[in-house]
Design an enzyme around this catalytic site. Structure first.
Site, PDB file in Angstrom:
ATOM      1  N   HIS A  98       0.700  -1.306  -0.013  1.00  0.00           N
ATOM      2  CA  HIS A  98      -0.074  -0.125  -0.047  1.00  0.00           C
ATOM      3  C   HIS A  98       0.750   1.331  -0.216  1.00  0.00           C
ATOM      4  O   HIS A  98       2.008   1.336   0.517  1.00  0.00           O
ATOM      5  CB  HIS A  98      -1.027   0.107   1.268  1.00  0.00           C
ATOM      6  N   HIS A 100       1.012   5.293   1.000  1.00  0.00           N
ATOM      7  CA  HIS A 100       0.167   6.385   1.683  1.00  0.00           C
ATOM      8  C   HIS A 100       0.187   7.756   1.089  1.00  0.00           C
ATOM      9  O   HIS A 100       1.444   8.042   0.616  1.00  0.00           O
ATOM     10  CB  HIS A 100       0.981   6.528   3.093  1.00  0.00           C
TER      11      HIS A 100
HETATM   12  P1  5GP Z   1       2.331   0.611   7.249  1.00  0.00           P
HETATM   13  O1  5GP Z   1       2.836   1.169   8.513  1.00  0.00           O
HETATM   14  O2  5GP Z   1       2.076  -0.990   7.111  1.00  0.00           O
HETATM   15  O3  5GP Z   1       2.735   1.443   6.070  1.00  0.00           O
HETATM   16  O4  5GP Z   1       0.908   1.354   7.350  1.00  0.00           O
HETATM   17  C1  5GP Z   1      -0.281   0.429   7.517  1.00  0.00           C
HETATM   18  C2  5GP Z   1      -1.578   1.844   7.732  1.00  0.00           C
HETATM   19  O5  5GP Z   1      -2.767   0.900   7.680  1.00  0.00           O
HETATM   20  C3  5GP Z   1      -1.524   2.388   9.074  1.00  0.00           C
HETATM   21  O6  5GP Z   1      -1.100   3.911   8.923  1.00  0.00           O
HETATM   22  C4  5GP Z   1      -2.568   2.130   9.895  1.00  0.00           C
HETATM   23  O7  5GP Z   1      -3.176   3.120  10.288  1.00  0.00           O
HETATM   24  C5  5GP Z   1      -3.617   1.671   8.783  1.00  0.00           C
HETATM   25  N1  5GP Z   1      -4.407   0.753   8.851  1.00  0.00           N
HETATM   26  C6  5GP Z   1      -4.529  -0.636   9.840  1.00  0.00           C
HETATM   27  N2  5GP Z   1      -5.461  -1.179   9.941  1.00  0.00           N
HETATM   28  C7  5GP Z   1      -6.245  -0.469   9.264  1.00  0.00           C
HETATM   29  C8  5GP Z   1      -7.724  -0.741   9.182  1.00  0.00           C
HETATM   30  O8  5GP Z   1      -8.611  -1.552   9.492  1.00  0.00           O
HETATM   31  N3  5GP Z   1      -8.397   0.293   8.254  1.00  0.00           N
HETATM   32  C9  5GP Z   1      -7.896   1.231   7.864  1.00  0.00           C
HETATM   33  N4  5GP Z   1      -8.595   2.008   6.978  1.00  0.00           N
HETATM   34  N5  5GP Z   1      -6.603   1.629   7.982  1.00  0.00           N
HETATM   35  C10 5GP Z   1      -5.799   0.737   8.573  1.00  0.00           C
END
Ligand code: 5GP
Length: 136
Positions: A98, A100
């Site tokens: 993903h 951001h």
């Molecule tokens: P990473 O640290 O893996 O790049 O970011 C994962 C992101 O996913 C985090 O910013 C977190 O807030 C978001 N996230 C985790 N679980 C959920 C969820 O159930 N729904 C949504 N909309 N975002 C999520």
């Protein structure tokens, strides 16, 4: 591979969707760095940049551009950070790829400024570049 995002893609877990097509969804991050923080998620499962299929790449940049322009207009933000965390060491928490998109405002107090490390010498910097270059 079952992840929180694959459940969101299948509609098993609710999300605030801002965009969907055959290959991607974009949703609001549940714990936003700033309000309107969007996650662009490919529907096809892969973990991160290290196992990304080549076909995804060509679709991602136009979509990021579309989303960024829409966010700028809708949120009236002054800028947008586009970030992908790849691997635990880089802060990745959800192991379904993903990207951001984080809306930014002048003086919003959010700091992404990385710490600066120093090369031992210009030669060390050049050796590091050569090391990466030879792996491409
Ligand atoms: P990473 O640290 O893996 O790049 O970011 C994962 C992101 O996913 C985090 O910013 C977190 O807030 C978001 N996230 C985790 N679980 C959920 C969820 O159930 N729904 C949504 N909309 N975002 C999520």
């Amino acid at each position: 591979m079952e992840t929180i995002f694959s459940k969101i893609i299948k509609g098993e877990i609710p999300s605030s969707k801002v965009y969907e097509d055959e290959d991607f969804i974009a949703i609001l991050d549940i714990m936003p760095t700033n309000l309107g923080h969007v996650l662009l998620i490919p529907k096809e499962y892969f973990e991160n940049i290290f196992d990304a299929p080549e076909s995804v790449g060509s679709k991602v940049y136009p979509l990021l551009s579309k989303l960024a322009k829409a966010m700028k207009e809708a949120l009236n933000c002054d800028g947008i950070n586009i970030v992908q965390n790849n691997g635990k060491a880089a802060g990745q928490e959800v192991f379904h790829a993903h990207i951001h998109l984080i809306p930014r405002y002048e003086n919003d107090g959010i700091r992404f400024t990385p710490q600066h490390k120093e090369y031992d010498s210009t030669e060390h910097m050049q050796q590091t570049a050569e090391k990466i270059k030879s792996s491409i």
